[in-house]
Design a protein around this motif. Structure first.
Motif, PDB file in Angstrom:
ATOM      1  N   HIS A 128       0.871  -1.180   0.000  1.00 54.03           N
ATOM      2  CA  HIS A 128       0.000   0.000   0.000  1.00 54.03           C
ATOM      3  C   HIS A 128       0.903   1.225   0.000  1.00 54.03           C
ATOM      4  CE1 HIS A 128      -2.759  -3.061   1.555  1.00 54.03           C
ATOM      5  NE2 HIS A 128      -3.707  -2.318   1.027  1.00 54.03           N
ATOM      6  N   VAL A 129       0.518   2.251  -0.750  1.00 55.44           N
ATOM      7  CA  VAL A 129       1.308   3.476  -0.837  1.00 55.44           C
ATOM      8  C   VAL A 129       0.334   4.646  -0.970  1.00 55.44           C
ATOM      9  CG1 VAL A 129       1.573   3.286  -3.361  1.00 55.44           C
ATOM     10  CG2 VAL A 129       3.256   4.600  -2.032  1.00 55.44           C
ATOM     11  N   THR A 130       0.691   5.776  -0.360  1.00 50.72           N
ATOM     12  CA  THR A 130      -0.159   6.947  -0.538  1.00 50.72           C
ATOM     13  C   THR A 130      -0.005   7.444  -1.969  1.00 50.72           C
ATOM     14  OG1 THR A 130       1.560   8.422   0.306  1.00 50.72           O
ATOM     15  CG2 THR A 130      -0.111   7.673   1.888  1.00 50.72           C
ATOM     16  N   ARG A 131      -1.083   7.986  -2.475  1.00 47.64           N
ATOM     17  CA  ARG A 131      -1.111   8.425  -3.875  1.00 47.64           C
ATOM     18  C   ARG A 131      -0.100   9.539  -4.161  1.00 47.64           C
ATOM     19  NH1 ARG A 131      -5.814   6.533  -6.497  1.00 47.64           N
ATOM     20  NH2 ARG A 131      -7.168   5.427  -5.051  1.00 47.64           N
ATOM     21  N   ASP A 132       0.300  10.296  -3.127  1.00 46.98           N
ATOM     22  CA  ASP A 132       1.231  11.402  -3.340  1.00 46.98           C
ATOM     23  C   ASP A 132       2.672  11.043  -2.955  1.00 46.98           C
ATOM     24  OD1 ASP A 132       0.887  11.297  -0.582  1.00 46.98           O
ATOM     25  OD2 ASP A 132       0.723  13.470  -0.341  1.00 46.98           O
ATOM     26  N   ASN A 133       2.934   9.783  -2.663  1.00 43.00           N
ATOM     27  CA  ASN A 133       4.269   9.352  -2.259  1.00 43.00           C
ATOM     28  C   ASN A 133       5.171   9.258  -3.491  1.00 43.00           C
ATOM     29  OD1 ASN A 133       6.556   7.824  -1.454  1.00 43.00           O
ATOM     30  ND2 ASN A 133       5.383   6.850   0.169  1.00 43.00           N
ATOM     31  N   PRO A 134       6.336   9.920  -3.473  1.00 52.19           N
ATOM     32  CA  PRO A 134       7.241   9.834  -4.627  1.00 52.19           C
ATOM     33  C   PRO A 134       7.654   8.398  -4.963  1.00 52.19           C
ATOM     34  CG  PRO A 134       7.936  11.594  -3.137  1.00 52.19           C
ATOM     35  CD  PRO A 134       6.828  10.846  -2.443  1.00 52.19           C
ATOM     36  N   ALA A 135       7.607   7.482  -3.989  1.00 59.14           N
ATOM     37  CA  ALA A 135       7.976   6.078  -4.247  1.00 59.14           C
ATOM     38  C   ALA A 135       7.010   5.408  -5.222  1.00 59.14           C
ATOM     39  CB  ALA A 135       8.020   5.293  -2.941  1.00 59.14           C
ATOM     40  N   PRO A 148      -7.275  -4.412  -8.792  1.00 56.84           N
ATOM     41  CA  PRO A 148      -8.625  -4.041  -9.248  1.00 56.84           C
ATOM     42  C   PRO A 148      -9.585  -3.901  -8.071  1.00 56.84           C
ATOM     43  CG  PRO A 148      -7.754  -5.860 -10.553  1.00 56.84           C
ATOM     44  CD  PRO A 148      -6.804  -5.651  -9.401  1.00 56.84           C
ATOM     45  N   GLY A 149     -10.507  -2.942  -8.212  1.00 53.88           N
ATOM     46  CA  GLY A 149     -11.541  -2.757  -7.200  1.00 53.88           C
ATOM     47  C   GLY A 149     -11.150  -1.836  -6.068  1.00 53.88           C
ATOM     48  N   GLY A 150     -10.017  -1.151  -6.192  1.00 57.03           N
ATOM     49  CA  GLY A 150      -9.589  -0.229  -5.144  1.00 57.03           C
ATOM     50  C   GLY A 150     -10.527   0.964  -5.033  1.00 57.03           C
ATOM     51  N   ASP A 151     -10.533   1.582  -3.866  1.00 56.66           N
ATOM     52  CA  ASP A 151     -11.377   2.748  -3.598  1.00 56.66           C
ATOM     53  C   ASP A 151     -10.705   3.992  -4.178  1.00 56.66           C
ATOM     54  OD1 ASP A 151     -12.788   4.891  -2.578  1.00 56.66           O
ATOM     55  OD2 ASP A 151     -12.612   4.264  -0.479  1.00 56.66           O
ATOM     56  N   PRO A 152     -11.283   4.612  -5.218  1.00 59.82           N
ATOM     57  CA  PRO A 152     -10.645   5.775  -5.841  1.00 59.82           C
ATOM     58  C   PRO A 152     -10.613   7.003  -4.927  1.00 59.82           C
ATOM     59  CG  PRO A 152     -12.784   5.374  -6.834  1.00 59.82           C
ATOM     60  CD  PRO A 152     -12.529   4.242  -5.884  1.00 59.82           C
ATOM     61  N   THR A 153     -11.366   6.990  -3.829  1.00 57.49           N
ATOM     62  CA  THR A 153     -11.360   8.131  -2.911  1.00 57.49           C
ATOM     63  C   THR A 153     -10.364   7.948  -1.768  1.00 57.49           C
ATOM     64  OG1 THR A 153     -13.132   7.216  -1.534  1.00 57.49           O
ATOM     65  CG2 THR A 153     -13.799   8.593  -3.411  1.00 57.49           C
ATOM     66  N   SER A 154      -9.785   6.761  -1.650  1.00 53.74           N
ATOM     67  CA  SER A 154      -8.823   6.495  -0.583  1.00 53.74           C
ATOM     68  C   SER A 154      -7.505   7.207  -0.882  1.00 53.74           C
ATOM     69  CB  SER A 154      -8.565   4.988  -0.465  1.00 53.74           C
ATOM     70  OG  SER A 154      -7.482   4.742   0.408  1.00 53.74           O
ATOM     71  N   PRO A 155      -6.815   7.703   0.160  1.00 50.22           N
ATOM     72  CA  PRO A 155      -5.501   8.296  -0.078  1.00 50.22           C
ATOM     73  C   PRO A 155      -4.442   7.241  -0.393  1.00 50.22           C
ATOM     74  CG  PRO A 155      -6.017   8.327   2.264  1.00 50.22           C
ATOM     75  CD  PRO A 155      -7.240   7.812   1.553  1.00 50.22           C
ATOM     76  N   TYR A 156      -4.796   5.955  -0.235  1.00 55.30           N
ATOM     77  CA  TYR A 156      -3.858   4.859  -0.466  1.00 55.30           C
ATOM     78  C   TYR A 156      -4.206   4.094  -1.731  1.00 55.30           C
ATOM     79  CZ  TYR A 156      -2.304   5.545   4.300  1.00 55.30           C
ATOM     80  OH  TYR A 156      -1.798   6.089   5.454  1.00 55.30           O
ATOM     81  N   LEU A 157      -3.164   3.615  -2.385  1.00 55.16           N
ATOM     82  CA  LEU A 157      -3.315   2.687  -3.498  1.00 55.16           C
ATOM     83  C   LEU A 157      -2.803   1.335  -3.037  1.00 55.16           C
ATOM     84  CD1 LEU A 157      -1.893   4.554  -6.625  1.00 55.16           C
ATOM     85  CD2 LEU A 157      -4.199   3.659  -6.349  1.00 55.16           C
ATOM     86  N   GLU A 158      -3.516   0.281  -3.391  1.00 58.14           N
ATOM     87  CA  GLU A 158      -3.008  -1.066  -3.166  1.00 58.14           C
ATOM     88  C   GLU A 158      -2.418  -1.524  -4.488  1.00 58.14           C
ATOM     89  OE1 GLU A 158      -4.343  -5.506  -1.640  1.00 58.14           O
ATOM     90  OE2 GLU A 158      -5.875  -3.944  -1.857  1.00 58.14           O
TER      91      GLU A 158
END
Length: 173
Positions: A128-135, A148-158
């Motif tokens: 999991h990584v925050t959407r604004d993380n340079p990594a 697939p199926g991730g929450d587009p409003t979450s600050p995190y991406l799986e």
């Protein structure tokens, strides 16, 4: 062909004597965020300690300690990696490097090592990584894709990475 690192990173188990370094490392990961808030140092320190302790308790309660390692270069601590290994996946719980050790190929090296391990075990790597993380750029370059199926409003991406068919750990990257 990949250029070898001019240094040899080493992973070793975290011990209780590493706590001061781990707090410093955690604080470095939050520096940009705290600067944006304009929090004075007298308020930032107790806030960071509280957040660090909460994260440490949570990780210790949820993830096996044998996956928690200090990253050293030439005998000095430069970061940490926590990987939860199961029969079905490698979960990269956390990987953090001190700012002065970022952008020098160390993160790429560590990620490729993990991808090689996953390919040999024939399991995916998930994180999991925050959407604004340079990594996020690094993970994308290394072939990680959103689950697939991730929450587009979450600050995190799986994100997840799977070895290409037929790759047994030799063609990662």
């Amino acid at each position: 062909m990949e250029t070898p690192l001019p240094f040899a990173p080493r992973l070793r188990p975290v011990t209780s004597s590493d706590e001061p370094f781990l707090f410093t490392l955690y604080a470095s990961t939050r520096a940009r965020e705290l600067a944006a808030w304009g929090l004075p140092p007298a308020q930032a320190e107790p806030f960071l300690r509280m957040q660090y302790q909460a994260q440490a308790r949570h990780y210790a309660a949820v993830h096996p300690p044998e996956g928690h390692a200090l990253i050293e270069v030439e005998g000095a601590p430069v970061g940490r990696q926590w990987v939860a290994r199961t029969a079905t996946e490698l979960l990269l719980v956390d990987v953090s490097l001190l700012p002065e050790h970022q952008g020098r190929g160390l993160g790429t090296h560590l990620l490729r090592e993990l991808q090689g391990e996953a390919a040999r075990a024939r399991v995916p790597v998930r994180l999991h990584v925050t959407r604004d993380n340079p990594a996020l750029r690094l993970y994308t370059r290394q072939g990680f894709t959103p689950v697939p199926g991730g929450d587009p409003t979450s600050p995190y991406l799986e994100l997840q990475w799977r070895a290409p068919e037929g790759d047994s750990g030799t063609g990662v990257g």
